[in-house]
Design a protein around this motif. Structure first.
Motif, PDB file in Angstrom:
ATOM      1  N   HIS A  13     -15.085   0.101 -37.585  1.00 49.11           N
ATOM      2  CA  HIS A  13     -14.065  -0.449 -36.701  1.00 49.11           C
ATOM      3  C   HIS A  13     -13.305   0.627 -35.945  1.00 49.11           C
ATOM      4  CE1 HIS A  13     -14.984  -4.312 -38.431  1.00 49.11           C
ATOM      5  NE2 HIS A  13     -14.703  -3.866 -39.634  1.00 49.11           N
ATOM      6  N   SER A  14     -13.714   1.887 -36.068  1.00 48.65           N
ATOM      7  CA  SER A  14     -13.054   2.951 -35.325  1.00 48.65           C
ATOM      8  C   SER A  14     -13.190   2.701 -33.829  1.00 48.65           C
ATOM      9  CB  SER A  14     -13.646   4.312 -35.675  1.00 48.65           C
ATOM     10  OG  SER A  14     -13.287   4.689 -36.977  1.00 48.65           O
ATOM     11  N   LYS A  15     -12.143   3.018 -33.113  1.00 46.70           N
ATOM     12  CA  LYS A  15     -12.104   2.779 -31.671  1.00 46.70           C
ATOM     13  C   LYS A  15     -12.127   4.114 -30.953  1.00 46.70           C
ATOM     14  CE  LYS A  15      -9.480  -1.508 -32.231  1.00 46.70           C
ATOM     15  NZ  LYS A  15      -8.250  -2.256 -31.855  1.00 46.70           N
ATOM     16  N   ILE A  16     -13.164   4.323 -30.133  1.00 45.91           N
ATOM     17  CA  ILE A  16     -13.280   5.605 -29.459  1.00 45.91           C
ATOM     18  C   ILE A  16     -13.292   5.430 -27.947  1.00 45.91           C
ATOM     19  CG2 ILE A  16     -14.447   6.685 -31.410  1.00 45.91           C
ATOM     20  CD1 ILE A  16     -17.071   6.426 -29.954  1.00 45.91           C
ATOM     21  N   ARG A  27     -24.340   8.347 -21.303  1.00 43.10           N
ATOM     22  CA  ARG A  27     -24.904   7.003 -21.525  1.00 43.10           C
ATOM     23  C   ARG A  27     -25.540   6.887 -22.908  1.00 43.10           C
ATOM     24  NH1 ARG A  27     -25.294   3.706 -17.158  1.00 43.10           N
ATOM     25  NH2 ARG A  27     -24.597   4.621 -15.189  1.00 43.10           N
ATOM     26  N   LEU A  28     -26.191   7.954 -23.348  1.00 39.23           N
ATOM     27  CA  LEU A  28     -26.801   7.933 -24.674  1.00 39.23           C
ATOM     28  C   LEU A  28     -25.757   7.985 -25.776  1.00 39.23           C
ATOM     29  CD1 LEU A  28     -29.824  10.286 -23.941  1.00 39.23           C
ATOM     30  CD2 LEU A  28     -29.883   7.805 -24.280  1.00 39.23           C
ATOM     31  N   ILE A  29     -24.644   8.649 -25.515  1.00 40.50           N
ATOM     32  CA  ILE A  29     -23.533   8.653 -26.478  1.00 40.50           C
ATOM     33  C   ILE A  29     -22.962   7.245 -26.619  1.00 40.50           C
ATOM     34  CG2 ILE A  29     -21.189   9.495 -26.906  1.00 40.50           C
ATOM     35  CD1 ILE A  29     -22.073  12.136 -25.549  1.00 40.50           C
ATOM     36  N   VAL A  30     -22.780   6.568 -25.493  1.00 37.90           N
ATOM     37  CA  VAL A  30     -22.309   5.172 -25.535  1.00 37.90           C
ATOM     38  C   VAL A  30     -23.268   4.315 -26.352  1.00 37.90           C
ATOM     39  CG1 VAL A  30     -21.905   3.098 -24.152  1.00 37.90           C
ATOM     40  CG2 VAL A  30     -21.032   5.305 -23.363  1.00 37.90           C
ATOM     41  N   LYS A  31     -24.551   4.436 -26.073  1.00 32.47           N
ATOM     42  CA  LYS A  31     -25.567   3.649 -26.784  1.00 32.47           C
ATOM     43  C   LYS A  31     -25.528   3.925 -28.284  1.00 32.47           C
ATOM     44  CE  LYS A  31     -30.599   2.918 -26.902  1.00 32.47           C
ATOM     45  NZ  LYS A  31     -31.896   3.342 -26.301  1.00 32.47           N
ATOM     46  N   ARG A  36     -23.813   2.192 -33.862  1.00 30.02           N
ATOM     47  CA  ARG A  36     -23.181   2.467 -35.158  1.00 30.02           C
ATOM     48  C   ARG A  36     -21.975   1.572 -35.429  1.00 30.02           C
ATOM     49  NH1 ARG A  36     -23.280   8.998 -36.209  1.00 30.02           N
ATOM     50  NH2 ARG A  36     -25.197   9.466 -35.043  1.00 30.02           N
ATOM     51  N   GLY A  37     -21.662   0.697 -34.498  1.00 31.68           N
ATOM     52  CA  GLY A  37     -20.592  -0.255 -34.740  1.00 31.68           C
ATOM     53  C   GLY A  37     -19.228   0.153 -34.244  1.00 31.68           C
ATOM     54  N   TYR A  38     -19.160   1.203 -33.436  1.00 35.35           N
ATOM     55  CA  TYR A  38     -17.871   1.616 -32.891  1.00 35.35           C
ATOM     56  C   TYR A  38     -17.412   0.667 -31.796  1.00 35.35           C
ATOM     57  CZ  TYR A  38     -18.077   6.112 -35.305  1.00 35.35           C
ATOM     58  OH  TYR A  38     -18.125   7.094 -36.265  1.00 35.35           O
ATOM     59  N   ASP A  39     -16.109   0.530 -31.678  1.00 35.27           N
ATOM     60  CA  ASP A  39     -15.462  -0.161 -30.563  1.00 35.27           C
ATOM     61  C   ASP A  39     -15.280   0.899 -29.475  1.00 35.27           C
ATOM     62  OD1 ASP A  39     -13.323  -0.928 -28.809  1.00 35.27           O
ATOM     63  OD2 ASP A  39     -12.681  -2.430 -30.238  1.00 35.27           O
ATOM     64  N   VAL A  40     -15.955   0.727 -28.343  1.00 33.81           N
ATOM     65  CA  VAL A  40     -16.037   1.785 -27.328  1.00 33.81           C
ATOM     66  C   VAL A  40     -15.331   1.395 -26.039  1.00 33.81           C
ATOM     67  CG1 VAL A  40     -17.603   3.168 -25.902  1.00 33.81           C
ATOM     68  CG2 VAL A  40     -18.233   2.597 -28.271  1.00 33.81           C
ATOM     69  N   SER A  41     -14.450   2.284 -25.588  1.00 37.20           N
ATOM     70  CA  SER A  41     -13.892   2.214 -24.241  1.00 37.20           C
ATOM     71  C   SER A  41     -14.433   3.381 -23.442  1.00 37.20           C
ATOM     72  CB  SER A  41     -12.362   2.300 -24.271  1.00 37.20           C
ATOM     73  OG  SER A  41     -11.778   1.143 -24.791  1.00 37.20           O
ATOM     74  N   VAL A  42     -14.606   3.177 -22.141  1.00 40.76           N
ATOM     75  CA  VAL A  42     -15.031   4.275 -21.272  1.00 40.76           C
ATOM     76  C   VAL A  42     -14.116   4.323 -20.052  1.00 40.76           C
ATOM     77  CG1 VAL A  42     -17.430   4.084 -22.026  1.00 40.76           C
ATOM     78  CG2 VAL A  42     -16.714   2.895 -19.965  1.00 40.76           C
ATOM     79  N   LEU A  43     -13.831   5.537 -19.620  1.00 37.41           N
ATOM     80  CA  LEU A  43     -13.043   5.740 -18.411  1.00 37.41           C
ATOM     81  C   LEU A  43     -14.005   6.105 -17.289  1.00 37.41           C
ATOM     82  CD1 LEU A  43     -10.421   6.098 -16.832  1.00 37.41           C
ATOM     83  CD2 LEU A  43     -10.241   8.415 -17.767  1.00 37.41           C
ATOM     84  N   LEU A  53     -22.896  -0.599 -17.993  1.00 36.79           N
ATOM     85  CA  LEU A  53     -22.563  -0.174 -19.354  1.00 36.79           C
ATOM     86  C   LEU A  53     -22.107  -1.395 -20.148  1.00 36.79           C
ATOM     87  CD1 LEU A  53     -20.602   3.154 -18.666  1.00 36.79           C
ATOM     88  CD2 LEU A  53     -22.896   2.940 -19.650  1.00 36.79           C
ATOM     89  N   GLY A  54     -23.033  -2.060 -20.790  1.00 38.11           N
ATOM     90  CA  GLY A  54     -22.695  -3.271 -21.534  1.00 38.11           C
ATOM     91  C   GLY A  54     -22.051  -2.968 -22.872  1.00 38.11           C
ATOM     92  N   GLY A  55     -21.215  -3.883 -23.331  1.00 39.70           N
ATOM     93  CA  GLY A  55     -20.646  -3.775 -24.664  1.00 39.70           C
ATOM     94  C   GLY A  55     -19.445  -2.867 -24.792  1.00 39.70           C
ATOM     95  N   VAL A  56     -18.928  -2.396 -23.655  1.00 37.52           N
ATOM     96  CA  VAL A  56     -17.792  -1.478 -23.691  1.00 37.52           C
ATOM     97  C   VAL A  56     -16.617  -2.064 -22.901  1.00 37.52           C
ATOM     98  CG1 VAL A  56     -19.349   0.502 -23.811  1.00 37.52           C
ATOM     99  CG2 VAL A  56     -18.430  -0.194 -21.592  1.00 37.52           C
ATOM    100  N   LYS A  57     -15.446  -1.514 -23.178  1.00 39.88           N
ATOM    101  CA  LYS A  57     -14.267  -1.835 -22.380  1.00 39.88           C
ATOM    102  C   LYS A  57     -14.156  -0.796 -21.269  1.00 39.88           C
ATOM    103  CE  LYS A  57      -9.218  -1.871 -22.462  1.00 39.88           C
ATOM    104  NZ  LYS A  57      -8.003  -1.544 -23.267  1.00 39.88           N
ATOM    105  N   LEU A  58     -14.109  -1.257 -20.017  1.00 45.37           N
ATOM    106  CA  LEU A  58     -13.998  -0.346 -18.882  1.00 45.37           C
ATOM    107  C   LEU A  58     -12.539  -0.108 -18.523  1.00 45.37           C
ATOM    108  CD1 LEU A  58     -16.705  -1.585 -16.324  1.00 45.37           C
ATOM    109  CD2 LEU A  58     -16.858   0.351 -17.886  1.00 45.37           C
TER     110      LEU A  58
END
Length: 222
Positions: A13-16, A27-31, A36-43, A53-58
């Motif tokens: 549940h870590s948010k990165i 892109r590979l880091i996001v994937k 691994r189950g991380y909650d991912v935001s990208v700037l 970039l699916g599955g992330v918060k923009l």
């Protein structure tokens, strides 16, 4: 020293926050982080840049804007920076250091302490270890301004007081990953190397939780 430093089980549940997420390695880091189950935001600079970039918060905005950076960091537990810049044979480069300065200030304001940043072979004490072609032609002719800024970026991070890891990949390729890397901080006798972006991504995500390379600057290669 070999191995990835993945000595802790990732917290699902870590948010990165990932910077540079639209680049080849980013892109590979996001994937990898999502797998691994991380909650991912990208700037990202624009919604168009991040539309696939699916599955992330923009979060949309400029990484050099501290207000934008603080918004992106809100509620996050860690940051991965895969920021890069093109070769610049003639012009000074400042993007990496200016964005990193904003990032460090914003992390302190938001109480986020873990930062994993990719720089590259040729930064810091890894200069002169790229092999003949890299050290005598590519670096001085194409990358000296980029690496001057990477050195400023590394200095900002090292002086930040954060829990940081600086990852210095050798020459990147797009081959399938091997699943293992060599991570070195003693570069005696080392001259040149290459590594798949896939393996860099795995190693970088390992460092979000790992302690083995905390406040260290491993060069990673095959």
């Amino acid at each position: 020293m070999a191995g990835s430093g993945n000595d802790k089980i990732p917290t699902p549940h870590s948010k990165i926050l990932i910077l540079g997420a639209t680049g080849g390695t980013g892109r590979l880091i996001v994937k990898e982080a999502l797998a691994r189950g991380y909650d991912v935001s990208v700037l990202v600079r624009s919604a168009e840049k991040g539309r696939d970039l699916g599955g992330v918060k923009l979060v949309i905005g400029d990484a050099r804007d501290e207000t934008v950076m603080r918004e992106a960091l809100r509620g996050r537990d860690a940051v991965v920076s895969a920021l890069g810049t093109p070769a610049s044979p003639f012009r000074e480069v400042t993007l990496l250091s200016s964005a990193t300065r904003r990032l460090v200030d914003a992390m302190k304001s938001e109480g986020v302490t873990r930062l994993v940043a990719i720089t590259g072979m040729g930064a810091g004490n890894s200069v002169g270890h790229g092999g003949f072609l890299f050290d005598t032609l590519i670096f001085p002719l194409l990358l000296r301004h980029v690496y001057a800024d990477k050195n400023r970026q590394e200095a900002i991070i090292k002086e930040s007081g954060l829990d940081w890891v600086l990852v210095r990949p050798t020459i990147l390729n797009n081959k399938p990953g091997r699943g293992t890397v060599r991570a070195l901080d003693d570069l005696s006798g080392f001259h040149g190397g290459n590594i798949a972006r896939e393996d860099v991504a795995r190693f970088v995500v390992d460092q979000v939780e790992g302690e083995a390379w905390l406040r260290r600057s491993p060069l990673i290669t095959w």
